[in-house]
Design a protein around this motif. Structure first.
Motif, PDB file in Angstrom:
ATOM      1  N   LYS A  27       5.385  23.306 -37.461  1.00 14.33           N
ATOM      2  CA  LYS A  27       6.786  23.214 -37.872  1.00 14.33           C
ATOM      3  C   LYS A  27       7.486  22.245 -36.938  1.00 14.33           C
ATOM      4  O   LYS A  27       6.950  21.870 -35.894  1.00 14.33           O
ATOM      5  N   TRP A  28       8.662  21.811 -37.340  1.00 12.82           N
ATOM      6  CA  TRP A  28       9.426  20.895 -36.493  1.00 12.82           C
ATOM      7  C   TRP A  28       9.693  21.571 -35.157  1.00 12.82           C
ATOM      8  O   TRP A  28       9.957  22.775 -35.090  1.00 12.82           O
ATOM      9  N   ASN A  29       9.655  20.805 -34.096  1.00 11.82           N
ATOM     10  CA  ASN A  29       9.889  21.325 -32.755  1.00 11.82           C
ATOM     11  C   ASN A  29      11.336  21.796 -32.583  1.00 11.82           C
ATOM     12  O   ASN A  29      11.611  22.685 -31.798  1.00 11.82           O
ATOM     13  N   SER A  30      12.253  21.186 -33.319  1.00  8.81           N
ATOM     14  CA  SER A  30      13.659  21.582 -33.260  1.00  8.81           C
ATOM     15  C   SER A  30      14.241  21.546 -34.671  1.00  8.81           C
ATOM     16  O   SER A  30      13.709  20.893 -35.552  1.00  8.81           O
ATOM     17  N   ARG A  31      15.342  22.234 -34.858  1.00  6.19           N
ATOM     18  CA  ARG A  31      15.975  22.269 -36.175  1.00  6.19           C
ATOM     19  C   ARG A  31      16.821  21.018 -36.387  1.00  6.19           C
ATOM     20  O   ARG A  31      17.111  20.280 -35.454  1.00  6.19           O
ATOM     21  N   ILE A  32      17.209  20.799 -37.612  1.00  3.91           N
ATOM     22  CA  ILE A  32      17.949  19.589 -37.983  1.00  3.91           C
ATOM     23  C   ILE A  32      19.299  19.497 -37.260  1.00  3.91           C
ATOM     24  O   ILE A  32      19.736  18.406 -36.903  1.00  3.91           O
ATOM     25  N   ALA A 104      18.850  13.877 -39.088  1.00  2.00           N
ATOM     26  CA  ALA A 104      17.421  13.747 -39.379  1.00  2.00           C
ATOM     27  C   ALA A 104      16.764  12.763 -38.420  1.00  2.00           C
ATOM     28  O   ALA A 104      15.656  12.996 -37.929  1.00  2.00           O
ATOM     29  N   LEU A 105      17.451  11.672 -38.147  1.00  2.00           N
ATOM     30  CA  LEU A 105      16.942  10.675 -37.216  1.00  2.00           C
ATOM     31  C   LEU A 105      16.767  11.277 -35.822  1.00  2.00           C
ATOM     32  O   LEU A 105      15.744  11.079 -35.163  1.00  2.00           O
ATOM     33  N   CYS A 106      17.751  12.043 -35.382  1.00  2.00           N
ATOM     34  CA  CYS A 106      17.671  12.693 -34.068  1.00  2.00           C
ATOM     35  C   CYS A 106      16.538  13.722 -34.032  1.00  2.00           C
ATOM     36  O   CYS A 106      15.824  13.818 -33.033  1.00  2.00           O
ATOM     37  N   GLN A 107      16.358  14.473 -35.125  1.00  2.00           N
ATOM     38  CA  GLN A 107      15.264  15.440 -35.177  1.00  2.00           C
ATOM     39  C   GLN A 107      13.913  14.740 -35.074  1.00  2.00           C
ATOM     40  O   GLN A 107      13.027  15.185 -34.359  1.00  2.00           O
ATOM     41  N   MET A 108      13.774  13.628 -35.766  1.00  2.00           N
ATOM     42  CA  MET A 108      12.532  12.866 -35.699  1.00  2.00           C
ATOM     43  C   MET A 108      12.289  12.327 -34.294  1.00  2.00           C
ATOM     44  O   MET A 108      11.165  12.352 -33.797  1.00  2.00           O
ATOM     45  N   ALA A 109      13.335  11.850 -33.640  1.00  2.00           N
ATOM     46  CA  ALA A 109      13.199  11.326 -32.278  1.00  2.00           C
ATOM     47  C   ALA A 109      12.774  12.430 -31.316  1.00  2.00           C
ATOM     48  O   ALA A 109      11.904  12.225 -30.463  1.00  2.00           O
TER      49      ALA A 109
END
Length: 117
Positions: A27-32, A104-109
């Motif tokens: 899962k994503w390491n952090s939420r959106i 979304a960009l920050c979550q990806m980073a």
């Protein structure tokens, strides 16, 4: 002496064992909306999102000018999900980018920082 089996493909003799890892979803390491977890990423994503996107594309192994083309960051999000085995769909990626692009960009980073460091 050990017998080697012929490959089903007909290209010779198989002498390697095939090993596979279980394909468990991550899962994503952090939420959106966890933008404030990393202040640098948050500030860069808010005030200079194109700089952050170019930096991420280069770090991901793509051309740094990739984000200048339309929809490429959404596709990079999809690629990132597949690379890190994060569940989701193309429609999810589209919706996240359409309604919360900077988040979304920050979550990806943050995810790249977590995966690569």
């Amino acid at each position: 002496m050990e017998k080697k089996k012929a490959c089903k493909s007909g290209y010779g003799v198989c002498d390697r064992a095939v090993m596979s890892q279980p394909n468990t979803p991550a899962k994503w390491n952090s939420r959106i909306l966890d933008c404030c977890i990393d202040r640098r990423v948050c500030l860069c994503g808010t005030f200079c999102s194109m700089c952050l996107a170019c930096q991420m594309a280069e770090r991901y192994g793509e051309c740094f000018c990739l984000p200048l083309l339309p929809t490429t960051m959404m596709m990079m999000r999809t690629s990132m999900r597949e690379r890190y085995n994060i569940p989701g769909s193309l429609i999810d990626d589209w919706a996240v980018y359409m309604f919360c692009g900077p988040c979304a960009l920050c979550q990806m980073a943050r995810e790249m920082k977590h995966q690569l460091c």
